[in-house]
Design a protein around this motif. Structure first.
Motif, PDB file in Angstrom:
ATOM      1  N   SER A   1      12.889   5.443  -2.346  1.00 31.96           N
ATOM      2  CA  SER A   1      12.521   5.538  -1.039  1.00 31.96           C
ATOM      3  C   SER A   1      13.711   5.741   0.109  1.00 31.96           C
ATOM      4  O   SER A   1      14.461   4.996   0.294  1.00 31.96           O
ATOM      5  CB  SER A   1      11.130   5.025  -1.070  1.00 31.96           C
ATOM      6  OG  SER A   1      11.105   3.866  -0.800  1.00 31.96           O
TER       7      SER A   1
ATOM      8  N   ASN B   1       1.155   5.798  -1.172  1.00 30.21           N
ATOM      9  CA  ASN B   1       1.499   7.442  -0.940  1.00 30.21           C
ATOM     10  C   ASN B   1       1.802   8.666  -2.222  1.00 30.21           C
ATOM     11  O   ASN B   1       1.683   9.336  -1.869  1.00 30.21           O
ATOM     12  CB  ASN B   1       2.402   7.469  -0.151  1.00 30.21           C
ATOM     13  CG  ASN B   1       2.134   6.450   1.045  1.00 30.21           C
ATOM     14  OD1 ASN B   1       1.172   6.207   1.472  1.00 30.21           O
ATOM     15  ND2 ASN B   1       2.947   6.405   2.225  1.00 30.21           N
TER      16      ASN B   1
ATOM     17  N   ASN C   1      -1.567  10.005  -3.470  1.00 30.13           N
ATOM     18  CA  ASN C   1      -2.421  10.800  -1.923  1.00 30.13           C
ATOM     19  C   ASN C   1      -1.490  11.792  -1.698  1.00 30.13           C
ATOM     20  O   ASN C   1      -2.389  12.977  -1.247  1.00 30.13           O
ATOM     21  CB  ASN C   1      -2.755   9.421  -0.989  1.00 30.13           C
ATOM     22  CG  ASN C   1      -3.014   8.505  -0.694  1.00 30.13           C
ATOM     23  OD1 ASN C   1      -4.052   8.504  -1.753  1.00 30.13           O
ATOM     24  ND2 ASN C   1      -2.992   7.334  -0.422  1.00 30.13           N
ATOM     25  N   GLU C   2      -0.041  12.073  -2.047  1.00 31.13           N
ATOM     26  CA  GLU C   2       0.516  13.252  -1.538  1.00 31.13           C
ATOM     27  C   GLU C   2      -0.013  14.586  -2.530  1.00 31.13           C
ATOM     28  O   GLU C   2       0.298  15.622  -2.755  1.00 31.13           O
ATOM     29  CB  GLU C   2       1.515  12.939  -1.463  1.00 31.13           C
ATOM     30  CG  GLU C   2       2.040  14.244  -1.857  1.00 31.13           C
ATOM     31  CD  GLU C   2       4.344  14.458  -2.105  1.00 31.13           C
ATOM     32  OE1 GLU C   2       4.655  15.403  -1.436  1.00 31.13           O
ATOM     33  OE2 GLU C   2       4.557  13.503  -1.287  1.00 31.13           O
TER      34      GLU C   2
ATOM     35  N   THR D   1       0.568  -0.969  -0.122  1.00 26.49           N
ATOM     36  CA  THR D   1       0.115  -0.262   0.206  1.00 26.49           C
ATOM     37  C   THR D   1       0.945   1.394   0.266  1.00 26.49           C
ATOM     38  O   THR D   1       0.193   2.102  -0.213  1.00 26.49           O
ATOM     39  CB  THR D   1      -0.905   0.208   1.053  1.00 26.49           C
ATOM     40  OG1 THR D   1      -0.602   0.308   2.113  1.00 26.49           O
ATOM     41  CG2 THR D   1      -1.861  -0.960   1.612  1.00 26.49           C
ATOM     42  N   ASP D   2       1.935   1.131   0.171  1.00 26.15           N
ATOM     43  CA  ASP D   2       3.324   2.283   0.916  1.00 26.15           C
ATOM     44  C   ASP D   2       3.305   2.971  -0.768  1.00 26.15           C
ATOM     45  O   ASP D   2       3.232   3.793  -1.532  1.00 26.15           O
ATOM     46  CB  ASP D   2       4.449   2.611   0.961  1.00 26.15           C
ATOM     47  CG  ASP D   2       3.894   1.770   2.447  1.00 26.15           C
ATOM     48  OD1 ASP D   2       3.297   0.761   3.199  1.00 26.15           O
ATOM     49  OD2 ASP D   2       4.731   2.286   3.006  1.00 26.15           O
ATOM     50  N   TYR D   3       2.817   2.682  -2.103  1.00 28.67           N
ATOM     51  CA  TYR D   3       3.075   2.834  -3.451  1.00 28.67           C
ATOM     52  C   TYR D   3       1.807   4.593  -2.921  1.00 28.67           C
ATOM     53  O   TYR D   3       2.199   5.154  -4.223  1.00 28.67           O
ATOM     54  CB  TYR D   3       3.251   1.955  -4.275  1.00 28.67           C
ATOM     55  CG  TYR D   3       3.197   2.159  -5.641  1.00 28.67           C
ATOM     56  CD1 TYR D   3       4.320   2.828  -5.759  1.00 28.67           C
ATOM     57  CD2 TYR D   3       2.055   2.442  -6.677  1.00 28.67           C
ATOM     58  CE1 TYR D   3       4.248   3.571  -7.074  1.00 28.67           C
ATOM     59  CE2 TYR D   3       2.292   2.545  -7.978  1.00 28.67           C
ATOM     60  CZ  TYR D   3       3.722   3.783  -8.542  1.00 28.67           C
ATOM     61  OH  TYR D   3       3.026   4.453  -9.867  1.00 28.67           O
TER      62      TYR D   3
ATOM     63  N   ASP E   1      -5.432   0.899  -5.185  1.00 30.93           N
ATOM     64  CA  ASP E   1      -5.749   0.121  -3.748  1.00 30.93           C
ATOM     65  C   ASP E   1      -6.364  -1.653  -3.708  1.00 30.93           C
ATOM     66  O   ASP E   1      -5.799  -2.669  -2.562  1.00 30.93           O
ATOM     67  CB  ASP E   1      -6.779   0.663  -3.003  1.00 30.93           C
ATOM     68  CG  ASP E   1      -7.025   0.320  -1.335  1.00 30.93           C
ATOM     69  OD1 ASP E   1      -5.437   0.283  -0.638  1.00 30.93           O
ATOM     70  OD2 ASP E   1      -8.208   0.037  -1.037  1.00 30.93           O
TER      71      ASP E   1
END
Length: 155
Positions: free
Chosen positions: A63, A26, A29-30, A22-24, A133
């Motif tokens: 990252s 981010n 979402n930013e 799920t961190d992808y 997602d």
């Protein structure tokens, strides 16, 4: 799947069934947050000038995410029937975000027609994140089935 245990995968926010993290999201979402703020405060839109499209692996490679090796290995071991549609969804999202950001940066926010267009683009961007997602959590096929069932019910 990737040589990592389910516990290690979960600790890295990787869905053990799909091999996706799920961190992808981010990255997207930013951009959504800044896009929303840019609609109300045009100076904030300038923050989006630094946004760069990055594929899944590239995102993690660049990252500071501690468990990026786990995430990248899990992605590499992800079943192709999961990864290919996910990659297609990501590519579509990257194109939509890149285009939407460029249009926001070059638009007159005071123009009601431009604002309506940008608001529609924002909703589309959000829909892309929901689609990614769904792939990450293994719900994409179920969503497609539900959509097809809804269409079939109309006829």
């Amino acid at each position: 799947m990737s040589g990592y245990s389910e516990e290690e995968l979960r600790a890295a926010n990787v869905n053990p069934e799909t091999g996706l993290a799920t961190d992808y999201l981010n990255l997207f979402n930013e951009a959504i947050m800044l896009f929303e703020m840019g609609l109300d405060m045009p100076d904030m839109a300038e923050e989006l000038m630094d946004w760069r499209r990055r594929g899944y692996v590239e995102h993690f490679e660049n990252s500071g995410f501690e468990q990026k090796d786990v995430v990248i290995a899990a992605y590499g071991a992800s079943p192709s029937e999961v990864r290919k549609p996910f990659d297609a969804a990501c590519e579509n999202a990257l194109e939509e975000f890149e285009s939407g950001i460029q249009i926001l940066l070059s638009s007159n926010i005071e123009d009601p027609v431009a604002r309506d267009d940008l608001a529609a683009r924002l909703e589309s961007m959000k829909a892309h994140v929901l689609e990614m997602d769904a792939h990450i959590h293994g719900r994409a096929a179920r969503m497609d089935d539900n959509l097809q069932n809804a269409v079939d019910a109309l006829f």
